[in-house]
Scaffold this motif. Structure first.
Motif, PDB file in Angstrom:
ATOM      1  N   ASP A  14     111.198  39.636  -3.006  1.00  0.00           N
ATOM      2  CA  ASP A  14     112.220  40.312  -2.210  1.00  0.00           C
ATOM      3  C   ASP A  14     111.583  41.522  -1.528  1.00  0.00           C
ATOM      4  OD1 ASP A  14     112.113  42.308  -4.183  1.00  0.00           O
ATOM      5  OD2 ASP A  14     113.814  41.453  -5.277  1.00  0.00           O
ATOM      6  N   GLU A  15     112.412  42.408  -1.019  1.00  0.00           N
ATOM      7  CA  GLU A  15     111.892  43.541  -0.244  1.00  0.00           C
ATOM      8  C   GLU A  15     110.966  44.433  -1.058  1.00  0.00           C
ATOM      9  OE1 GLU A  15     115.699  44.697  -2.197  1.00  0.00           O
ATOM     10  OE2 GLU A  15     115.093  43.012  -0.915  1.00  0.00           O
ATOM     11  N   ARG A  16     111.119  44.438  -2.384  1.00  0.00           N
ATOM     12  CA  ARG A  16     110.231  45.242  -3.229  1.00  0.00           C
ATOM     13  C   ARG A  16     108.790  44.776  -3.118  1.00  0.00           C
ATOM     14  NH1 ARG A  16     113.263  44.380  -8.833  1.00  0.00           N
ATOM     15  NH2 ARG A  16     113.530  42.337  -7.821  1.00  0.00           N
ATOM     16  N   LEU A  31      98.794  36.677   2.166  1.00  0.00           N
ATOM     17  CA  LEU A  31      99.785  36.633   1.086  1.00  0.00           C
ATOM     18  C   LEU A  31     101.146  37.081   1.596  1.00  0.00           C
ATOM     19  CD1 LEU A  31     100.740  36.345  -1.821  1.00  0.00           C
ATOM     20  CD2 LEU A  31      99.817  38.630  -2.280  1.00  0.00           C
ATOM     21  N   ARG A  32     101.161  38.148   2.354  1.00  0.00           N
ATOM     22  CA  ARG A  32     102.416  38.667   2.902  1.00  0.00           C
ATOM     23  C   ARG A  32     103.088  37.612   3.788  1.00  0.00           C
ATOM     24  NH1 ARG A  32     103.200  43.935   6.758  1.00  0.00           N
ATOM     25  NH2 ARG A  32     101.565  42.877   7.916  1.00  0.00           N
ATOM     26  N   ARG A  33     102.252  36.831   4.506  1.00  0.00           N
ATOM     27  CA  ARG A  33     102.806  35.831   5.417  1.00  0.00           C
ATOM     28  C   ARG A  33     103.325  34.605   4.673  1.00  0.00           C
ATOM     29  NH1 ARG A  33     100.274  31.566   7.775  1.00  0.00           N
ATOM     30  NH2 ARG A  33      98.175  32.376   7.385  1.00  0.00           N
ATOM     31  N   LEU A  43     105.212  33.861  -8.349  1.00  0.00           N
ATOM     32  CA  LEU A  43     105.621  34.694  -9.475  1.00  0.00           C
ATOM     33  C   LEU A  43     105.437  36.164  -9.109  1.00  0.00           C
ATOM     34  CD1 LEU A  43     103.811  32.713 -12.321  1.00  0.00           C
ATOM     35  CD2 LEU A  43     106.276  32.733 -11.885  1.00  0.00           C
ATOM     36  N   SER A  44     106.388  36.995  -9.495  1.00  0.00           N
ATOM     37  CA  SER A  44     106.272  38.424  -9.230  1.00  0.00           C
ATOM     38  C   SER A  44     107.076  39.222 -10.250  1.00  0.00           C
ATOM     39  CB  SER A  44     106.778  38.747  -7.823  1.00  0.00           C
ATOM     40  OG  SER A  44     106.757  40.140  -7.604  1.00  0.00           O
ATOM     41  N   MET A  49     102.372  43.058  -9.947  1.00  0.00           N
ATOM     42  CA  MET A  49     101.638  41.808  -9.770  1.00  0.00           C
ATOM     43  C   MET A  49     102.443  40.786  -8.979  1.00  0.00           C
ATOM     44  SD  MET A  49     100.137  39.222 -12.679  1.00  0.00           S
ATOM     45  CE  MET A  49      99.660  40.642 -13.662  1.00  0.00           C
ATOM     46  N   ILE A  50     101.738  40.071  -8.100  1.00  0.00           N
ATOM     47  CA  ILE A  50     102.300  38.927  -7.381  1.00  0.00           C
ATOM     48  C   ILE A  50     101.271  37.809  -7.438  1.00  0.00           C
ATOM     49  CG2 ILE A  50     103.208  38.047  -5.185  1.00  0.00           C
ATOM     50  CD1 ILE A  50     103.609  41.029  -4.346  1.00  0.00           C
ATOM     51  N   LEU A  51     101.736  36.617  -7.809  1.00  0.00           N
ATOM     52  CA  LEU A  51     100.873  35.439  -7.812  1.00  0.00           C
ATOM     53  C   LEU A  51     101.514  34.389  -6.911  1.00  0.00           C
ATOM     54  CD1 LEU A  51      99.114  33.793 -10.866  1.00  0.00           C
ATOM     55  CD2 LEU A  51     100.264  32.386  -9.157  1.00  0.00           C
ATOM     56  N   CYS A  52     100.739  33.868  -5.974  1.00  0.00           N
ATOM     57  CA  CYS A  52     101.296  32.937  -4.998  1.00  0.00           C
ATOM     58  C   CYS A  52     100.289  31.828  -4.703  1.00  0.00           C
ATOM     59  CB  CYS A  52     101.635  33.690  -3.709  1.00  0.00           C
ATOM     60  SG  CYS A  52     102.354  32.680  -2.398  1.00  0.00           S
ATOM     61  N   PHE A  53     100.785  30.583  -4.714  1.00  0.00           N
ATOM     62  CA  PHE A  53      99.934  29.422  -4.449  1.00  0.00           C
ATOM     63  C   PHE A  53     100.738  28.418  -3.638  1.00  0.00           C
ATOM     64  CE2 PHE A  53      98.114  25.326  -6.356  1.00  0.00           C
ATOM     65  CZ  PHE A  53      97.069  25.270  -5.441  1.00  0.00           C
ATOM     66  N   THR A  54     100.299  28.179  -2.406  1.00  0.00           N
ATOM     67  CA  THR A  54     101.032  27.240  -1.559  1.00  0.00           C
ATOM     68  C   THR A  54     100.766  25.801  -1.947  1.00  0.00           C
ATOM     69  OG1 THR A  54      99.248  27.334   0.080  1.00  0.00           O
ATOM     70  CG2 THR A  54     101.140  28.772   0.433  1.00  0.00           C
ATOM     71  N   GLY A  55      99.575  25.527  -2.487  1.00  0.00           N
ATOM     72  CA  GLY A  55      99.233  24.167  -2.888  1.00  0.00           C
ATOM     73  C   GLY A  55      97.799  23.834  -2.542  1.00  0.00           C
ATOM     74  N   HIS A  56      97.288  22.787  -3.150  1.00  0.00           N
ATOM     75  CA  HIS A  56      95.920  22.348  -2.907  1.00  0.00           C
ATOM     76  C   HIS A  56      95.775  21.889  -1.463  1.00  0.00           C
ATOM     77  CE1 HIS A  56      92.014  20.981  -4.336  1.00  0.00           C
ATOM     78  NE2 HIS A  56      92.173  19.904  -3.606  1.00  0.00           N
ATOM     79  N   PRO A  57      94.689  22.243  -0.755  1.00  0.00           N
ATOM     80  CA  PRO A  57      93.438  22.856  -1.208  1.00  0.00           C
ATOM     81  C   PRO A  57      93.372  24.364  -0.997  1.00  0.00           C
ATOM     82  CG  PRO A  57      93.121  22.047   1.007  1.00  0.00           C
ATOM     83  CD  PRO A  57      94.576  21.781   0.654  1.00  0.00           C
TER      84      PRO A  57
END
Length: 271
Positions: A14-16, A31-33, A43-44, A49-57
């Motif tokens: 969210d905005e935080r 990451l921001r995009r 996850l945030s 901490m923020i963890l972000c994964f769109t997918g392989h590769p």
């Protein structure tokens, strides 16, 4: 190195989270995009901490605060382990402090991680016209150029060795890039497509990427002139131009600096 932090991680941002990234908006521009779009894992804790994964590769992005404690870095490591991201199939874009922790921590678990790419993040507030004008001109891609863009994507990703897909994957990407209206080639004086470049806007900035010159046409200033002209288009559209580079690729970085790009931050890829 001890136990796991049990702090709850939400599966949304969210905005935080966007506010957290303001201080690191250059090195974590991607990451921001992407974190507001479709992600395989997001996850945030909205604070540290923020963890972000769109997918392989594509890489796993992990943002941590500059003053992250050992306990917080252990939490990031355990999250990656819990989500089966430490199998050797994935790579991570993270700050150097976390990279060092991950490498040491993985070794304790009998795993080998190492830095594969050192990255610089640049922006360009005042573009400088290239001193050497390349022969040819910028070309705005249309759907009739689809197969040519697919070929550029395939050769580009084969050369850099990351984010590789099959032709169907590249074709979907090429269709998307062309449809954004932000995909360009450089045509030489004989009308041959010799270099590529595109940009992707988000909030107030736009990332210039897919900068590639066919090997047989290098050292003729095609990419330098193309990036300059695309940079001007980004500025005219109201965005701040930015880009990532391989920090170890001196020639490329010198090219960008000549046309006004200024180093704003550093991060790395481990895998």
């Amino acid at each position: 190195m001890g136990g796991t932090d049990k702090t709850v991680m939400d599966s949304y941002v969210d905005e935080r989270d966007y506010k957290l990234l303001e201080a690191d908006k250059y090195i974590f521009f991607v990451l921001r995009r992407i974190m507001g779009g479709e992600c395989k894992l997001l996850l945030s804790d909205h604070e540290r901490m923020i963890l972000c994964f769109t997918g392989h590769p594509f890489p796993v992005w992990i943002w941590t605060a500059d003053d992250a404690s050992e306990e917080e870095m252990e939490k990031a490591y355990q999250l990656a382990k819990e989500k089966k991201l430490l199998t050797g199939e994935y790579h991570f874009n993270i700050k150097y402090s976390l990279a060092e922790y991950f490498i040491i921590r993985a070794a304790e678990d009998g795993l080998e991680l190492k830095i594969s790419t050192n990255m610089f993040a640049y922006d360009c507030l005042n573009p400088v016209k290239p001193k050497t004008e390349a022969e040819g001109e910028i070309y705005h891609c249309e759907m009739k150029d689809l197969e040519e863009v697919v070929e550029f994507l395939a050769v580009f990703h084969d050369e850099i060795g990351i984010d590789q897909k099959d032709n169907n994957g590249y074709r979907k990407d090429a269709e998307f890039f062309i449809n954004t209206g932000n995909m360009y080639l450089w045509k030489d004086e004989k009308g041959r497509s010799v270099a590529s470049c595109k940009y992707a806007p988000a909030v107030d900035m736009a990332s210039i990427n897919l900068v590639f010159t066919r090997p047989e046409y290098r050292r003729k200033h095609y990419a330098e002139n193309l990036v300059y002209q695309v940079t001007m288009k980004v500025k005219e559209a109201g965005y701040v131009p930015m880009l990532y580079t391989d920090a170890d690729y001196t020639a490329s970085n010198a090219c960008y600096e000549k046309i006004g790009y200024v180093l704003r931050g550093k991060l790395c890829t481990i895998g």
